[in-house]
Scaffold this motif. Structure first.
Motif, PDB file in Angstrom:
ATOM      1  N   MET A   1       0.854  -1.174   0.000  1.00  0.00           N
ATOM      2  CA  MET A   1       0.000   0.000   0.000  1.00  0.00           C
ATOM      3  C   MET A   1       0.902   1.240   0.000  1.00  0.00           C
ATOM      4  SD  MET A   1      -3.070   1.113  -0.140  1.00  0.00           S
ATOM      5  CE  MET A   1      -4.007  -0.390   0.194  1.00  0.00           C
ATOM      6  N   ASP A   2       0.726   2.091  -0.981  1.00  0.00           N
ATOM      7  CA  ASP A   2       1.635   3.202  -1.255  1.00  0.00           C
ATOM      8  C   ASP A   2       1.014   4.514  -0.765  1.00  0.00           C
ATOM      9  OD1 ASP A   2       3.693   4.701  -2.272  1.00  0.00           O
ATOM     10  OD2 ASP A   2       3.282   4.275  -4.385  1.00  0.00           O
ATOM     11  N   MET A   3       1.390   4.951   0.437  1.00  0.00           N
ATOM     12  CA  MET A   3       0.825   6.164   1.026  1.00  0.00           C
ATOM     13  C   MET A   3       1.774   7.346   0.818  1.00  0.00           C
ATOM     14  SD  MET A   3      -1.786   4.519   2.050  1.00  0.00           S
ATOM     15  CE  MET A   3      -2.778   5.527   3.140  1.00  0.00           C
ATOM     16  N   PHE A   4       1.205   8.560   0.716  1.00  0.00           N
ATOM     17  CA  PHE A   4       2.000   9.742   0.368  1.00  0.00           C
ATOM     18  C   PHE A   4       2.850   9.403  -0.854  1.00  0.00           C
ATOM     19  CE2 PHE A   4       1.767   9.592   5.101  1.00  0.00           C
ATOM     20  CZ  PHE A   4       0.829  10.598   5.277  1.00  0.00           C
TER      21      PHE A   4
ATOM     22  N   SER B   1       1.090  12.383 -12.700  1.00  0.00           N
ATOM     23  CA  SER B   1       2.307  11.670 -13.104  1.00  0.00           C
ATOM     24  C   SER B   1       2.239  10.205 -12.698  1.00  0.00           C
ATOM     25  CB  SER B   1       3.534  12.334 -12.467  1.00  0.00           C
ATOM     26  OG  SER B   1       3.759  13.624 -12.997  1.00  0.00           O
ATOM     27  N   TYR B   2       1.737   9.942 -11.505  1.00  0.00           N
ATOM     28  CA  TYR B   2       1.635   8.565 -11.005  1.00  0.00           C
ATOM     29  C   TYR B   2       0.806   7.711 -11.956  1.00  0.00           C
ATOM     30  CZ  TYR B   2       1.187   4.948  -7.343  1.00  0.00           C
ATOM     31  OH  TYR B   2       1.248   3.782  -6.623  1.00  0.00           O
ATOM     32  N   ARG B   3      -0.334   8.244 -12.374  1.00  0.00           N
ATOM     33  CA  ARG B   3      -1.218   7.470 -13.249  1.00  0.00           C
ATOM     34  C   ARG B   3      -0.653   7.336 -14.665  1.00  0.00           C
ATOM     35  NH1 ARG B   3      -6.096   6.261 -10.919  1.00  0.00           N
ATOM     36  NH2 ARG B   3      -6.492   7.314  -8.931  1.00  0.00           N
ATOM     37  N   ALA B   4       0.235   8.256 -15.050  1.00  0.00           N
ATOM     38  CA  ALA B   4       0.911   8.107 -16.339  1.00  0.00           C
ATOM     39  C   ALA B   4       1.988   7.024 -16.272  1.00  0.00           C
ATOM     40  CB  ALA B   4       1.540   9.441 -16.752  1.00  0.00           C
ATOM     41  N   LEU B   5       2.527   6.793 -15.081  1.00  0.00           N
ATOM     42  CA  LEU B   5       3.610   5.830 -14.910  1.00  0.00           C
ATOM     43  C   LEU B   5       3.115   4.415 -14.631  1.00  0.00           C
ATOM     44  CD1 LEU B   5       5.969   8.064 -12.760  1.00  0.00           C
ATOM     45  CD2 LEU B   5       6.560   7.093 -14.987  1.00  0.00           C
ATOM     46  N   PHE B   6       1.945   4.297 -14.005  1.00  0.00           N
ATOM     47  CA  PHE B   6       1.474   2.989 -13.558  1.00  0.00           C
ATOM     48  C   PHE B   6       0.016   2.762 -13.970  1.00  0.00           C
ATOM     49  CE2 PHE B   6       4.477   4.676 -10.397  1.00  0.00           C
ATOM     50  CZ  PHE B   6       5.497   3.732 -10.503  1.00  0.00           C
ATOM     51  N   ASP B   7      -0.298   1.513 -14.200  1.00  0.00           N
ATOM     52  CA  ASP B   7      -1.672   1.127 -14.494  1.00  0.00           C
ATOM     53  C   ASP B   7      -2.402   0.947 -13.164  1.00  0.00           C
ATOM     54  OD1 ASP B   7      -4.065   0.137 -15.346  1.00  0.00           O
ATOM     55  OD2 ASP B   7      -3.252  -1.658 -16.319  1.00  0.00           O
ATOM     56  N   THR B   8      -3.257   1.894 -12.821  1.00  0.00           N
ATOM     57  CA  THR B   8      -3.933   1.880 -11.524  1.00  0.00           C
ATOM     58  C   THR B   8      -5.399   1.460 -11.625  1.00  0.00           C
ATOM     59  OG1 THR B   8      -4.543   4.220 -11.721  1.00  0.00           O
ATOM     60  CG2 THR B   8      -2.413   3.719 -10.694  1.00  0.00           C
TER      61      THR B   8
ATOM     62  N   ALA C   1      -1.337  -2.646  -4.165  1.00  0.00           N
ATOM     63  CA  ALA C   1      -2.768  -2.812  -3.915  1.00  0.00           C
ATOM     64  C   ALA C   1      -3.529  -1.497  -3.979  1.00  0.00           C
ATOM     65  CB  ALA C   1      -2.984  -3.456  -2.540  1.00  0.00           C
ATOM     66  N   GLY C   2      -2.828  -0.374  -3.878  1.00  0.00           N
ATOM     67  CA  GLY C   2      -3.484   0.925  -3.913  1.00  0.00           C
ATOM     68  C   GLY C   2      -2.544   2.016  -3.458  1.00  0.00           C
TER      69      GLY C   2
ATOM     70  N   SER D   1     -11.942  -0.265   4.181  1.00  0.00           N
ATOM     71  CA  SER D   1     -12.240  -0.423   2.751  1.00  0.00           C
ATOM     72  C   SER D   1     -11.025  -0.821   1.940  1.00  0.00           C
ATOM     73  CB  SER D   1     -12.811   0.883   2.195  1.00  0.00           C
ATOM     74  OG  SER D   1     -11.801   1.889   2.115  1.00  0.00           O
ATOM     75  N   MET D   2      -9.855  -0.842   2.562  1.00  0.00           N
ATOM     76  CA  MET D   2      -8.636  -1.167   1.834  1.00  0.00           C
ATOM     77  C   MET D   2      -8.579  -2.661   1.538  1.00  0.00           C
ATOM     78  SD  MET D   2      -5.702   1.020   3.822  1.00  0.00           S
ATOM     79  CE  MET D   2      -5.696   2.817   3.811  1.00  0.00           C
ATOM     80  N   PRO D   3      -7.984  -3.026   0.400  1.00  0.00           N
ATOM     81  CA  PRO D   3      -7.756  -4.452   0.132  1.00  0.00           C
ATOM     82  C   PRO D   3      -6.654  -4.974   1.050  1.00  0.00           C
ATOM     83  CG  PRO D   3      -6.714  -3.112  -1.548  1.00  0.00           C
ATOM     84  CD  PRO D   3      -7.513  -2.163  -0.694  1.00  0.00           C
ATOM     85  N   ASP D   4      -6.487  -6.282   1.091  1.00  0.00           N
ATOM     86  CA  ASP D   4      -5.423  -6.862   1.909  1.00  0.00           C
ATOM     87  C   ASP D   4      -4.059  -6.450   1.360  1.00  0.00           C
ATOM     88  OD1 ASP D   4      -7.256  -8.138   3.531  1.00  0.00           O
ATOM     89  OD2 ASP D   4      -7.248  -9.979   2.332  1.00  0.00           O
ATOM     90  N   PHE D   5      -3.122  -6.190   2.256  1.00  0.00           N
ATOM     91  CA  PHE D   5      -1.749  -5.885   1.849  1.00  0.00           C
ATOM     92  C   PHE D   5      -0.803  -6.284   2.975  1.00  0.00           C
ATOM     93  CE2 PHE D   5      -3.510  -2.114   3.859  1.00  0.00           C
ATOM     94  CZ  PHE D   5      -2.496  -1.673   4.694  1.00  0.00           C
ATOM     95  N   GLU D   6       0.456  -6.540   2.598  1.00  0.00           N
ATOM     96  CA  GLU D   6       1.459  -7.022   3.555  1.00  0.00           C
ATOM     97  C   GLU D   6       2.541  -5.999   3.860  1.00  0.00           C
ATOM     98  OE1 GLU D   6       1.934 -11.697   2.891  1.00  0.00           O
ATOM     99  OE2 GLU D   6       2.283 -10.537   1.061  1.00  0.00           O
TER     100      GLU D   6
END
Length: 381
Positions: free
Chosen positions: A1-4, A35-42, A23-24, A58-63
Motif C-alpha cells: 500500500m503506497d501512502m503519500f 504523473s503517477y497514473r501516467a507511470l502505472f496502471d492503476t 494494492a493501492g 475499505s482497503m484491500p489486503d496488503f502485507e
C-alpha cells in the motif's frame, strides 16, 4: 500500500525489486497524481486523495505499508515544528492504518532531522507508537550516492516487522561511498569517467528557477538539443546531462556493480578549466566571497529551499534540467518521458525533490523480499 505516494518512487523501486504488487495508493497533490497514473496502471486499485479520510476497512489486503510522510516539519531547512505542524501529525495516520490492517512490514522514509528533532523526543514517540502496535523497528540513515545515483541525499529509512526473525536482515546496509572522486577512465577533456563519489547536491522540491541551477554535466547520450536549448537551458551545451547507462565496472576500491557517470566537466572549447560548485551566486560574486565557492571538482553544496546553487565555469552557470533531476532520483529515461510529456518544468522539479530515490527503495525491497521468502520457506518446512 503506497501512502503519500508522490509520483511513485516507492512503487517503482519495489517493481524493480520484483515480487511486489501494488494494492493501492494515496496522494493529495493533483499534479503528482497525474504523473503517477501516467507511470502505472492503476485501474481497479484502491485510491484515496487524503490519508485523513482513508477508511482502513475499505482497503484491500496488503502485507507492506509504505510512506514517505511529509518531512518539512522535521527538516533542518524547514521550520522544524514537528508534531506541532499539522504535516507532522500525518505519521499517526500511517499508524492508524497499520493498527487497523496489521501488515507484516512497514517501510517509511524521512529526513535525518527527524532523529534529533525536539531532543529526540519526536522520534522516541514514533518508536513508542510502533512498538505499541507490536512492530520490531530498525532504522538507518542512507545516502542515495551509495545506491548508483550521483546525488548526495541522506534520508532515514524505517523498517518495521511483526516477525522477530526479521531482525537485522533488512537493515543495516554496511557499505558506504565516502571516497574522494577518482578517475576510472581518463582521456580527452569531457570523456573522463569518475566513480559515484562525484555527486550532485541534494534535490529539493523548490529547485526550479534559479534554485535549480545546480550542475553542469557533460556525458555521452545526453539530452536532445531541442530540450537542452529550450527556455531556461540556453546556457547548456548540446549533450549536457547525467547518464547512468555506462557499463558496470570495478572501482579502485574493488566494488562491483557501481554505475558511473561523468564528473562535472567542461566543453572542449573551455580549455582545462574545472568547474566549481557555488552557493547563493546571486548574493555576491564568488571571487569576493570564497566561502561560497568550492574547490575545483568538489561535490555540490547540499541544495535547500533557501540557498541557491550553481556551477561556476568561467562566467557560466546553468541549472539542471528536469530530466536530470529525475535521473538523480533513479528514474530511467523511458519512465521519465511519460512525466515530461504531461508536466511543466516547475512541477517536475517539485516532484523530483519531493520524491524518494528509486534505487534505495529497490535495494531495501530486494532484502525485504528475500527475508519474506526465507521465512515462508521455514514455516513450510
Amino acid at each position: 500500500m503506497d501512502m503519500f505516494s508522490g509520483i511513485g518512487g516507492f512503487r517503482e523501486g519495489l517493481r524493480r525489486a520484483g515480487g511486489f504488487e501494488c494494492a493501492g495508493h494515496c496522494e493529495q497533490d493533483e499534479h503528482a497524481e497525474r504523473s503517477y497514473r501516467a507511470l502505472f496502471d492503476t485501474r481497479g486499485e484502491w485510491f484515496c486523495d487524503d490519508i485523513r479520510k482513508a477508511d482502513a476497512g475499505s482497503m484491500p489486503d496488503f502485507e507492506l505499508l509504505c510512506g514517505g510522510f511529509p518531512c518539512q516539519s522535521f527538516s533542518i531547512a524547514g521550520s522544524r515544528h514537528g508534531f506541532a505542524d499539522p504535516r507532522g501529525t500525518l505519521f499517526f495516520e500511517l499508524a492508524r492504518v497499520a493498527e487497523a490492517r496489521k501488515p507484516q512490514y512497514l517501510l517509511f522514509e524521512n529526513v535525518p532531522g527527524l532523529l534529533n528533532h525536539d531532543g529526540g523526543r519526536t522520534f522516541a514517540a514514533i518508536l513508542d507508537t510502533l512498538d505499541g502496535l507490536g512492530y520490531g523497528v530498525e532504522w538507518q540513515v542512507l545516502n542515495s550516492k551509495d545506491f548508483d545515483v550521483p546525488q548526495s541525499r541522506r534520508r532515514v529509512y524505517i523498517v518495521g516487522y511483526l516477525d522477530a526473525r526479521c531482525a537485522g536482515k533488512i537493515l543495516p546496509f554496511r557499505e558506504t561511498n565516502d571516497a574522494a572522486p577518482a578517475a576510472l577512465r581518463d582521456g580527452a577533456q569531457g570523456s573522463w569517467v569518475y566513480d559515484p563519489a562525484g555527486v550532485s547536491c541534494t534535490l529539493s522540491a523548490s529547485c526550479g528557477g534559479f534554485g535549480g541551477r545546480t550542475g553542469l554535466y557533460d556525458v555521452s547520450g545526453g539530452v536532445p538539443i531541442k530540450e537542452a536549448t529550450k527556455k531556461g537551458y540556453k546556457m547548456a551545451y548540446p549533450g549536457d546531462s547525467i547518464d547512468l547507462a555506462y557499463p558496470r565496472m570495478n572501482t579502485r576500491r574493488g566494488r562491483v556493480g557501481r554505475q558511473t557517470a561523468h564528473t562535472l566537466t567542461t566543453d572542449a572549447t573551455q580549455g582545462t578549466l574545472e568547474p566549481r560548485p557555488v552557493r547563493t551566486p546571486l548574493v555576491s560574486s564568488p571571487e569576493r566571497n570564497p566561502s561560497r565557492t568550492g574547490k575545483p571538482g568538489a561535490p555540490m553544496f547540499t541544495l535547500t529551499t533557501k540557498d541557491r546553487h550553481g556551477v561556476l565555469l568561467g562566467k557560466r552557470i546553468r541549472r539542471l534540467t528536469p530530466r536530470e533531476c529525475l535521473r538523480l532520483q533513479g528514474w530511467r529515461d523511458d519512465r521519465i518521458d511519460r512525466v515530461l510529456a504531461i508536466q511543466s518544468d516547475n512541477q517536475v522539479y517539485k516532484q523530483a525533490g519531493n520524491g524518494v530515490t528509486v534505487t534505495v527503495v529497490e535495494a531495501i525491497g530486494r532484502r525485504l523480499a528475500d527475508v519474506h521468502n526465507e521465512l515462508e520457506a521455514m514455516d513450510k518446512a
